[in-house]
Motif scaffolding. Structure first.
Motif, mmCIF file in Angstrom:
data_model
loop_
_atom_site.group_PDB
_atom_site.id
_atom_site.type_symbol
_atom_site.label_atom_id
_atom_site.label_comp_id
_atom_site.label_asym_id
_atom_site.label_seq_id
_atom_site.Cartn_x
_atom_site.Cartn_y
_atom_site.Cartn_z
ATOM 1 N N GLY A 1 8.929 -0.425 -10.781
ATOM 2 C CA GLY A 1 7.990 0.670 -10.959
ATOM 3 C C GLY A 1 6.655 0.404 -10.301
ATOM 4 O O GLY A 1 6.431 -0.635 -9.669
ATOM 5 N N ILE A 2 5.745 1.353 -10.456
ATOM 6 C CA ILE A 2 4.412 1.273 -9.859
ATOM 7 C C ILE A 2 3.608 0.149 -10.519
ATOM 8 O O ILE A 2 3.615 -0.011 -11.730
ATOM 9 C CB ILE A 2 3.685 2.618 -10.026
ATOM 10 N N ASP A 3 2.886 -0.620 -9.689
ATOM 11 C CA ASP A 3 2.050 -1.718 -10.174
ATOM 12 C C ASP A 3 0.557 -1.410 -10.126
ATOM 13 O O ASP A 3 -0.243 -2.138 -10.717
ATOM 14 C CB ASP A 3 2.286 -2.981 -9.330
ATOM 15 N N GLY A 4 0.172 -0.375 -9.403
ATOM 16 C CA GLY A 4 -1.243 -0.138 -9.153
ATOM 17 C C GLY A 4 -2.002 0.389 -10.358
ATOM 18 O O GLY A 4 -1.435 0.973 -11.286
ATOM 19 N N TYR A 5 -3.305 0.176 -10.336
ATOM 20 C CA TYR A 5 -4.229 0.714 -11.335
ATOM 21 C C TYR A 5 -5.154 1.726 -10.675
ATOM 22 O O TYR A 5 -5.496 1.600 -9.486
ATOM 23 C CB TYR A 5 -5.082 -0.404 -11.944
ATOM 24 N N PHE B 1 0.819 -1.208 0.000
ATOM 25 C CA PHE B 1 0.000 0.000 0.000
ATOM 26 C C PHE B 1 0.856 1.263 0.000
ATOM 27 O O PHE B 1 0.630 2.188 -0.789
ATOM 28 C CB PHE B 1 -0.939 0.022 1.214
ATOM 29 N N GLN B 2 1.833 1.329 0.892
ATOM 30 C CA GLN B 2 2.640 2.546 1.008
ATOM 31 C C GLN B 2 3.492 2.810 -0.228
ATOM 32 O O GLN B 2 3.787 3.964 -0.544
ATOM 33 C CB GLN B 2 3.542 2.461 2.247
ATOM 34 N N SER B 3 3.869 1.753 -0.943
ATOM 35 C CA SER B 3 4.804 1.906 -2.068
ATOM 36 C C SER B 3 4.142 1.878 -3.437
ATOM 37 O O SER B 3 4.756 2.283 -4.429
ATOM 38 C CB SER B 3 5.858 0.795 -2.029
ATOM 39 N N GLY B 4 2.929 1.340 -3.540
ATOM 40 C CA GLY B 4 2.290 1.209 -4.851
ATOM 41 C C GLY B 4 2.823 0.059 -5.671
ATOM 42 O O GLY B 4 2.562 -0.024 -6.867
ATOM 43 N N ARG B 5 3.545 -0.851 -5.027
ATOM 44 C CA ARG B 5 4.077 -2.042 -5.709
ATOM 45 C C ARG B 5 3.390 -3.292 -5.163
ATOM 46 O O ARG B 5 3.035 -3.345 -3.983
ATOM 47 C CB ARG B 5 5.583 -2.201 -5.489
ATOM 48 N N LEU B 6 3.222 -4.290 -6.006
ATOM 49 C CA LEU B 6 2.812 -5.585 -5.507
ATOM 50 C C LEU B 6 3.884 -6.120 -4.559
ATOM 51 O O LEU B 6 5.072 -5.786 -4.713
ATOM 52 C CB LEU B 6 2.609 -6.559 -6.661
ATOM 53 N N TRP C 1 -4.657 1.287 -4.465
ATOM 54 C CA TRP C 1 -5.057 2.543 -3.827
ATOM 55 C C TRP C 1 -4.016 3.635 -4.019
ATOM 56 O O TRP C 1 -4.360 4.829 -4.078
ATOM 57 C CB TRP C 1 -5.334 2.306 -2.337
ATOM 58 N N TYR C 2 -2.764 3.281 -4.125
ATOM 59 C CA TYR C 2 -1.702 4.269 -4.371
ATOM 60 C C TYR C 2 -2.009 5.055 -5.646
ATOM 61 O O TYR C 2 -2.042 6.297 -5.648
ATOM 62 C CB TYR C 2 -0.374 3.524 -4.487
ATOM 63 N N THR C 3 -2.260 4.336 -6.722
ATOM 64 C CA THR C 3 -2.525 4.970 -8.002
ATOM 65 C C THR C 3 -3.878 5.683 -7.999
ATOM 66 O O THR C 3 -4.020 6.777 -8.560
ATOM 67 C CB THR C 3 -2.491 3.923 -9.123
ATOM 68 N N THR C 4 -4.859 5.076 -7.348
ATOM 69 C CA THR C 4 -6.193 5.683 -7.278
ATOM 70 C C THR C 4 -6.154 6.998 -6.512
ATOM 71 O O THR C 4 -6.740 8.004 -6.948
ATOM 72 C CB THR C 4 -7.177 4.702 -6.612
ATOM 73 N N PHE C 5 -5.487 7.025 -5.376
ATOM 74 C CA PHE C 5 -5.392 8.257 -4.596
ATOM 75 C C PHE C 5 -4.639 9.338 -5.370
ATOM 76 O O PHE C 5 -5.015 10.514 -5.332
ATOM 77 C CB PHE C 5 -4.683 7.987 -3.267
ATOM 78 N N CYS C 6 -3.593 8.954 -6.063
ATOM 79 C CA CYS C 6 -2.856 9.935 -6.870
ATOM 80 C C CYS C 6 -3.757 10.534 -7.949
ATOM 81 O O CYS C 6 -3.736 11.748 -8.201
ATOM 82 C CB CYS C 6 -1.631 9.293 -7.505
ATOM 83 N N ALA C 7 -4.561 9.688 -8.585
ATOM 84 C CA ALA C 7 -5.471 10.174 -9.630
ATOM 85 C C ALA C 7 -6.485 11.139 -9.046
ATOM 86 O O ALA C 7 -6.773 12.197 -9.636
ATOM 87 C CB ALA C 7 -6.166 8.991 -10.299
ATOM 88 N N SER D 1 0.742 12.660 -10.661
ATOM 89 C CA SER D 1 1.203 11.433 -11.286
ATOM 90 C C SER D 1 1.604 10.416 -10.222
ATOM 91 O O SER D 1 2.173 10.773 -9.181
ATOM 92 C CB SER D 1 2.406 11.717 -12.189
ATOM 93 N N ALA D 2 1.334 9.164 -10.500
ATOM 94 C CA ALA D 2 1.756 8.099 -9.595
ATOM 95 C C ALA D 2 3.156 7.589 -9.914
ATOM 96 O O ALA D 2 3.681 6.725 -9.205
ATOM 97 C CB ALA D 2 0.769 6.936 -9.668
ATOM 98 N N GLU D 3 3.757 8.093 -10.963
ATOM 99 C CA GLU D 3 5.092 7.632 -11.351
ATOM 100 C C GLU D 3 6.127 7.987 -10.285
ATOM 101 O O GLU D 3 5.961 8.952 -9.531
ATOM 102 C CB GLU D 3 5.487 8.223 -12.698
ATOM 103 N N ASP D 4 7.205 7.232 -10.253
ATOM 104 C CA ASP D 4 8.223 7.381 -9.217
ATOM 105 C C ASP D 4 9.607 7.458 -9.866
ATOM 106 O O ASP D 4 10.341 6.463 -9.917
ATOM 107 C CB ASP D 4 8.139 6.191 -8.253
ATOM 108 N N PRO D 5 9.989 8.647 -10.369
ATOM 109 C CA PRO D 5 11.295 8.787 -11.041
ATOM 110 C C PRO D 5 12.474 8.429 -10.147
ATOM 111 O O PRO D 5 13.478 7.894 -10.631
ATOM 112 C CB PRO D 5 11.326 10.275 -11.429
ATOM 113 N N TRP D 6 12.377 8.730 -8.861
ATOM 114 C CA TRP D 6 13.476 8.438 -7.934
ATOM 115 C C TRP D 6 13.757 6.943 -7.904
ATOM 116 O O TRP D 6 14.912 6.501 -7.970
ATOM 117 C CB TRP D 6 13.096 8.950 -6.557
ATOM 118 N N ALA D 7 12.709 6.131 -7.820
ATOM 119 C CA ALA D 7 12.896 4.680 -7.818
ATOM 120 C C ALA D 7 13.464 4.206 -9.149
ATOM 121 O O ALA D 7 14.336 3.327 -9.184
ATOM 122 C CB ALA D 7 11.560 3.991 -7.533
#
Length: 531
Positions: free
Chosen positions: A391-395, A77-82, A367-373, A378-384
């Protein structure tokens, strides 16, 4: 017209165009331990009237998936990754790398880019190796948290695991209680932990600047081990003979009342109408053996700074929850372990969707991607990406939740290297030994639990693997692998491809962690690197 309708045009509803987000992550919440899944008192009343009312005014999420253990779910949840792209292991406070890699941007940091005030209260369980691994380092303006899997609820001492076959409460060790950037020394031992959490959330709500949207993350201790609740709440369930079950239900009932108080305060402060509330468990309820008696006292003779003298406290084994009628529970591959109680509610939910039930697939990482939307970032994570991390896995699930779309953008979850969920199918790899191969009953756990717990029942998948149709057979009564060889082949090939993407990091305890807890923080856990 609801706030959800207005947000697309960025028209203000109340004071802020973006919704307030109230995320509630419950710990070890059994599928059968919520009213709308059948949890009833002896009087016939619901165990959880507040949660039932909230879901009736919101959207029930009938196929909301998580991992079968707490750290991977919370890190997801906190990271937006599976979990397969962050961690599929239980990771403790003193881990050398922390649960979430250092150079990953957390959801709170993303929402701050949209002007959100961000606060976390309760269980963290996502690492504390460096200050960046803490809630503050991940983007929360404030936090009142413990870092580990569980702590004692009167002393906030870290829980060291089951004290098998002993009924004496062990003496306190290192305290696991943190206040944003330092030990929570002034709050430690001042009362039942969940009351302390409620006071902090009330303070956050009362002082919130309504010109900015609010992100409040409530990670309740309910109902992880050790099990503790105020004596008055245990007395309400004195008719339940099995002690673990009695204390567990008292904790769930307490949480229901706690959420009623918080939601009521949000309504009084005119925050609820523009709030999206999300509730999920981090995994199914535990179904292991008792492994010893609970410690019991006659009443409330204990001090706030002691874990004895507050009626029963249970800390041996892991039992008390029910996932009936689902199979299995926490730590298992079955639906009772990874398919959890979940819903959305709040004034931000479109009126047309209130009282509905969605059977489409979702994962907590979405939820990471949904909350960002919803926040317009953007839900993208350039630092990572620059750091070579997944990268981000969420929809974005808002089109599904709002009724714009009828189907979920997600159709696949690789849970780990032995378990794949794809559309209606669940595939377990060949020769996998599966624990928790039982369902219990509506009164589980009961007198037989001590000698015959659900978790002890096993299933060995055959050489072709196990296949379940979890849409038409959510209780997993029938392994249909032999009748569907083409589906088995498709799932096997898909699993083989997805397994190639699994990302791992080394884990293990660093002795410097506890040394720093003593030498720098006065017996409290805190970060020990980059300080």
């Amino acid at each position: 017209m609801s706030c959800a309708t207005l947000i697309l045009g960025m028209v203000a509803c109340g004071s802020s165009p973006s919704p307030n987000i109230f995320m509630v992550l419950v710990d070890d919440f059994g599928w059968g331990d919520i009213g709308y899944h059948g949890a009833k008192l002896s009087s016939g009343e619901s165990l959880t009237p507040t949660l039932d009312a909230l879901v009736a005014e919101g959207i029930e999420l009938n196929r909301h998936y998580v991992h079968m253990m707490c750290t991977p779910t919370r890190s997801s949840f906190q990271s937006g990754r599976l979990p397969i792209h962050v961690t599929t292991e239980l990771v403790g406070q003193c881990d050398i790398n922390g649960a979430i890699p250092r150079n990953i941007t957390g959801i709170a940091a993303q929402l701050k880019l949209a002007g959100y005030e961000t606060h976390q209260v309760g269980k963290w369980d996502c690492g504390m190796t460096t200050p960046h691994h803490t809630p503050q380092g991940r983007g929360y303006d404030t936090s009142l948290n413990y870092f580990g899997h569980g702590n004692w609820m009167w002393t906030e001492a870290t829980w060291l695991g089951s004290y098998n076959n002993k009924s004496e409460i062990p003496p306190p060790t290192i305290i696991d209680f943190w206040n944003t950037d330092s030990p929570a020394k002034t709050l430690n031992g001042t009362g039942y932990e969940e009351y302390i959490f409620k006071d902090r959330m009330f303070d956050i709500l009362n002082n919130h600047n309504k010109s900015r949207p609010l992100f409040l993350q409530y990670d309740s201790k309910v109902a992880h081990y050790p099990l503790e609740s105020p004596p008055a709440w245990q007395e309400k369930f004195s008719s339940i003979e099995q002690v673990n079950r009695r204390v567990y239900w008292s904790m769930v009932s307490f949480l229901d009342d706690q959420l009623n108080a918080i939601v009521t305060r949000m309504k009084e402060l005119d925050l609820w109408n523009n709030t999206l509330m999300v509730l999920s468990s981090d995994n199914g309820g535990y179904t292991k053996a008792e492994d010893g008696r609970c410690n019991t006292t006659s009443g409330s003779n204990g001090e706030n700074s002691t874990d004895w003298g507050h009626s029963a406290a249970c800390f041996n084994g892991e039992t008390g929850a029910s996932n009936y009628p689902l199979r299995g529970g926490k730590y298992t591959v079955f639906e009772g372990g990874i398919r959890v109680n979940a819903f959305v509610s709040g004034g931000f939910v479109p009126e047309s969707q209130r009282g509905s039930k969605i059977g489409e697939m979702m994962h907590i990482t979405d939820w990471y991607t949904t909350f960002c939307a919803l926040a317009g970032v953007s839900a993208e994570d350039p630092w990572a990406k620059e750091s070579g991390l997944p990268g981000i896995d969420g929809y974005n699930m808002w089109p599904l939740l709002s009724g714009e779309n009828a189907t979920s953008p997600r159709d696949t979850i690789l849970v780990d290297n032995q378990l794949l969920v794809h559309k209606q199918w669940k595939y377990i790899a060949p020769d996998t030994l599966c624990y928790g191969n039982a369902r219990g009953g509506p009164s589980y756990p009961n007198a037989s639990t001590a000698t015959d717990p659900i978790y002890s029942h096993t299933l060995q998948c055959p050489s072709i693997g196990c296949l379940f149709d979890v849409v038409n057979d959510p209780h997993e009564y029938s392994d249909v692998a032999s009748q569907n060889p083409q589906v088995v082949q498709m799932m096997s090939e898909l699993m083989a491809e997805q397994v190639k993407t699994i990302w791992t990091a080394p884990h293990g305890n660093d002795p410097q962690c506890q040394e720093t807890a003593i030498s720098k923080y006065g017996g409290f856990f805190g970060p020990w690197k980059e300080i």
